[in-house]
Design an enzyme around this catalytic site. Structure first.
Site, PDB file in Angstrom:
ATOM      1  CB  THR A  39      -0.903   0.033   1.249  1.00 13.99           C
ATOM      2  OG1 THR A  39      -1.888  -1.003   1.164  1.00 13.99           O
ATOM      3  CG2 THR A  39      -1.646   1.364   1.386  1.00 13.99           C
TER       4      THR A  39
ATOM      5  NE  ARG B 286      -9.033  -7.304   1.362  1.00 17.42           N
ATOM      6  CZ  ARG B 286      -8.006  -6.521   1.634  1.00 17.42           C
ATOM      7  NH1 ARG B 286      -7.545  -5.688   0.728  1.00 17.42           N
ATOM      8  NH2 ARG B 286      -7.419  -6.567   2.830  1.00 17.42           N
TER       9      ARG B 286
ATOM     10  N   GLY C  50     -10.419  -3.506   1.593  1.00 22.26           N
ATOM     11  CA  GLY C  50      -9.639  -3.482   2.824  1.00 22.26           C
ATOM     12  C   GLY C  50      -9.788  -2.158   3.548  1.00 22.26           C
ATOM     13  CG  ASP C  51      -6.392  -0.631   5.790  1.00 22.73           C
ATOM     14  OD1 ASP C  51      -6.013  -1.539   5.024  1.00 22.73           O
ATOM     15  OD2 ASP C  51      -5.659   0.300   6.145  1.00 22.73           O
TER      16      ASP C  51
ATOM     17  CB  THR D 171       0.784   0.215   4.810  1.00 25.69           C
ATOM     18  OG1 THR D 171       1.185  -0.963   4.079  1.00 25.69           O
ATOM     19  CG2 THR D 171       1.895   0.541   5.798  1.00 25.69           C
ATOM     20  N   GLY D 172      -0.708  -2.472   5.681  1.00 25.13           N
ATOM     21  CA  GLY D 172      -0.601  -3.738   6.402  1.00 25.13           C
ATOM     22  C   GLY D 172      -1.804  -4.627   6.163  1.00 25.13           C
TER      23      GLY D 172
END
Length: 340
Positions: free
Chosen positions: A188, A216, A218-219, A239-240
């Protein structure tokens, strides 16, 4: 010669003193993604983040807005094959690139987010248009594509030009493995900036995780999880492991906890990252600025490339032990074969 911790302490003291005198020193900080990175790819990531930091900072130096600064910094990394965003993004289970992005203006709390975007090199620029031109905060699907075309964005033809050999190899390796989302390089990209007036903005862009299901999210596009900016608190880009980060609204939590406990961002970020991992698993990283321009770089992954420019100095690194300084005019990394 100053040790890294001495440099950070000195930076905090100077930033707080200048703030008390009514002066905020512009800063722009970026990250290139948290994860486990092979040694041969670290130079490319350091080259990319230092370039992004200096390009974004130049916007501030020309009296550009913080929103423009973080957008331009992220665009540099979206066009760089060494990062999981735009060109070079991770592939979904079907071998396609699906992009998520968000941006936030800390002065107005205006936000722009998008998800599931295909065949557009710079999703962060479209996210900015969502924020400023759509009348909404978050667009997806056919409505997002229609809005992009109305705003003059041009999608790549033929489709699939954002796919790189590295991302295809990573997908094949993932398929041959136990298909864990929490292995490999990850990634990211993101940026946070503050200007001389104390205005703050943050932006984040990603291709998600290798082998993800189609659709999908994500954050990254979730305000408060992957991105947050507030002139009264600061700004953060995450990020992660996004499926975990979004459960704890980590971006907002870091800023709000620091405010409520009257503590610096760095120890708060370190503690909350470790608490998240202890409770839910996974790893993450972030870059952040508080409301006076103090920097925080935190991650509990093995690697996270990052860089920031303050004045004529650029700081950068790729791991917890890695802290380097150079004049902003220097270019210490050799050009890569084939460019970005």
């Amino acid at each position: 010669m100053l040790f890294p911790w001495e440099w950070l302490v000195l930076s905090v003291l100077l930033s707080n003193f200048k703030y008390c005198m009514g002066v905020v020193e512009p800063v722009l900080i970026v990250h290139g993604g948290a994860g486990t990175v092979s040694e041969d790819r670290i130079p490319g990531k350091l080259r990319g983040v230092t370039l992004a930091a200096t390009v974004g900072y130049q916007v501030l130096a020309r009296n550009g807005t913080v929103v423009e600064a973080v957008e331009q910094a992220v665009r540099i990394m979206e066009a760089d094959r060494f990062f999981n965003a735009g060109y070079g993004a991770a592939l979904n289970i079907e071998g396609d690139v699906e992009l998520d992005a968000s941006i936030m203006d800390g002065a107005t709390k205006a936000t722009g987010s998008l998800s599931g975007l295909r065949d557009l090199l710079h999703p962060i620029s479209l996210a900015r248009d969502v924020m400023e031109r759509s009348g909404h905060n978050f667009l997806i699907g056919d409505g997002l594509v229609s809005f992009a075309l109305d705003r003059g964005f041009r999608f790549l033809e033929p489709p699939g030009q954002l796919v790189t050999q590295y991302s295809m190899d990573a997908l094949e390796e993932w398929k041959a493995s136990d298909q864990s989302y929490r292995s490999g390089e990850g990634g990211t990209v993101g940026a946070v900036a503050i200007d001389a007036n104390g205005n703050i903005a943050a932006a984040t862009s990603t291709g998600g995780v290798t082998g993800k299901r189609v659709g999908r999210v994500g954050d990254t596009p979730i305000i408060g999880s992957g991105t947050y900016a507030d002139n009264g608190l600061g700004g953060v880009s995450l990020t992660g492991d996004g499926d975990i980060i979004m459960k704890v609204c980590l971006a907002y939590d870091v800023l709000r906890t620091a405010q409520l406990t009257d503590r610096a961002l760095q120890p708060v970020a370190d503690e909350l990252l470790d608490a998240m991992s202890a409770a839910l698993g996974g790893t993450a990283g972030l870059v952040a600025l508080d409301r006076v321009g103090n920097v925080a770089v935190a991650h509990n992954s093995l690697h996270m490339s990052w860089a920031y420019q303050r004045g004529d100095t650029v700081a950068y690194g790729a791991s917890k032990e890695d802290f380097n300084l150079m004049p902003a005019t220097d270019t210490p990394f050799d050009p890569l074969p084939g460019g970005m």
